[in-house]
Design an enzyme around this catalytic site. Structure first.
Site, short mmCIF file in Angstrom:
data_model
loop_
_atom_site.label_atom_id
_atom_site.label_comp_id
_atom_site.label_asym_id
_atom_site.label_seq_id
_atom_site.Cartn_x
_atom_site.Cartn_y
_atom_site.Cartn_z
N SER A 135 8.15 12.45 -5.39
CA SER A 135 8.93 12.24 -4.17
C SER A 135 10.14 11.41 -4.53
O SER A 135 10.14 10.68 -5.53
CB SER A 135 8.06 11.50 -3.14
OG SER A 135 8.85 10.92 -2.13
N TYR A 172 1.92 4.76 -1.10
CA TYR A 172 2.49 6.09 -1.35
C TYR A 172 3.63 6.04 -2.37
O TYR A 172 3.61 6.78 -3.37
CB TYR A 172 3.01 6.69 -0.04
CG TYR A 172 3.72 8.02 -0.24
CD1 TYR A 172 3.00 9.19 -0.45
CD2 TYR A 172 5.11 8.09 -0.24
CE1 TYR A 172 3.64 10.40 -0.66
CE2 TYR A 172 5.76 9.30 -0.44
CZ TYR A 172 5.03 10.44 -0.65
OH TYR A 172 5.68 11.63 -0.86
#
Length: 261
Positions: free
Chosen positions: A137, A150
């Site tokens: 990401s 995350y």
């Protein structure tokens, strides 16, 4: 030869499966039970003349990665492309979230990806050419408040990929990682993208474009894949400003997601 895709029943995993099938690749799709896995497999079979096998399994189970490898070995499925897509996102105040939330994220984003790579790598190194693709990401490049675990897990995926690619530079195995920003995969993710206003719209990646660009660059052995020019510009800007300022701006930006939950 098969392309194995975890989390292959929906979202980015499904888009990558469709793109690989379009290129004539036979598929092994892994996803949670009751997650639309067989529906996705049948949709692909109807559209493309490829073989698709499925395995419904929870990769956060301690035995999950080993079961996937044993399933392939038992059935004689040779994997020349491993796509570690299965993952978990979310937004939460770390101190208010429960331990299961963090534990599950670590198990799927880090442990499953690492063990699957370790299990399949020996046989992949014996092939003339093989590819490992990890899904990270844009959050991998930033320490993001409210996405504490995350963003840290995706930083692991990014650094794991870079390190493994360096180890395998003289082998037939190429290791790549793609780092998209927002991708419209479900209502929850769409809401988080919307919370960022025009910035979210500028950096988001359409699924078909993301999957096509990712597979193209994976096959060209590119290590780090950054979709969308806006995301590449963002990383260049980030290198030019003090870290403290970056951290302040990131915190202010991601507070918006908390306010919208």
């Amino acid at each position: 030869m098969f392309t194995l895709i975890t989390g292959g029943s929906k979202g980015i995993g499904k888009a990558l499966a469709l793109e690989c099938a379009r290129r004539g690749m036979d598929l092994l799709l892994i996803a949670l039970p009751a997650d639309g896995l067989e529906d996705t497999a049948e949709e692909i079979r109807r559209q493309y003349p490829v073989t698709v096998h499925t395995l419904a399994i929870d990769l956060t189970d301690l035995k999950g990665p080993g079961e996937v490898h044993r399933w392939c070995t038992r059935n004689g499925y040779s994997v020349n492309i491993l796509i570690n897509n299965a993952g978990m996102g979310g937004t939460a105040v770390f101190g208010h979230s429960n331990t299961a939330y963090s534990d599950t994220m670590i198990m799927i984003n880090i442990r499953a990806l690492t063990l699957l790579t370790h299990l399949f790598l020996p046989s992949m190194k014996k092939l003339p050419q093989a590819y490992i693709l990890n899904i990270a990401s844009m959050g991998a490049f930033f320490a993001i408040p409210y996405k504490t675990v995350y963003s840290s897990s995706k930083a692991y995926v990014l650094n794991f990929t870079r390190a493994l690619q360096a180890e395998l530079r003289k082998s037939p195995v190429s290791v790549s990682v793609v780092c998209p920003s927002g991708v419209q995969t479900n209502a929850d993710v769409n809401g988080r993208i919307h919370a960022h206003g025009w910035k979210g719209q500028l950096t988001k990646s359409p699924l078909d474009q993301l999957s096509r660009e990712t597979i193209d660059k994976m096959l060209k052995r590119k290590t780090v894949i950054i979709p969308r020019p806006a995301n590449r510009i963002l990383l260049l800007i980030n290198k030019c400003i003090p870290r403290a300022l970056t951290q302040y701006l990131v915190a202010k930006e991601f507070e918006k997601e908390i306010r919208n939950t």
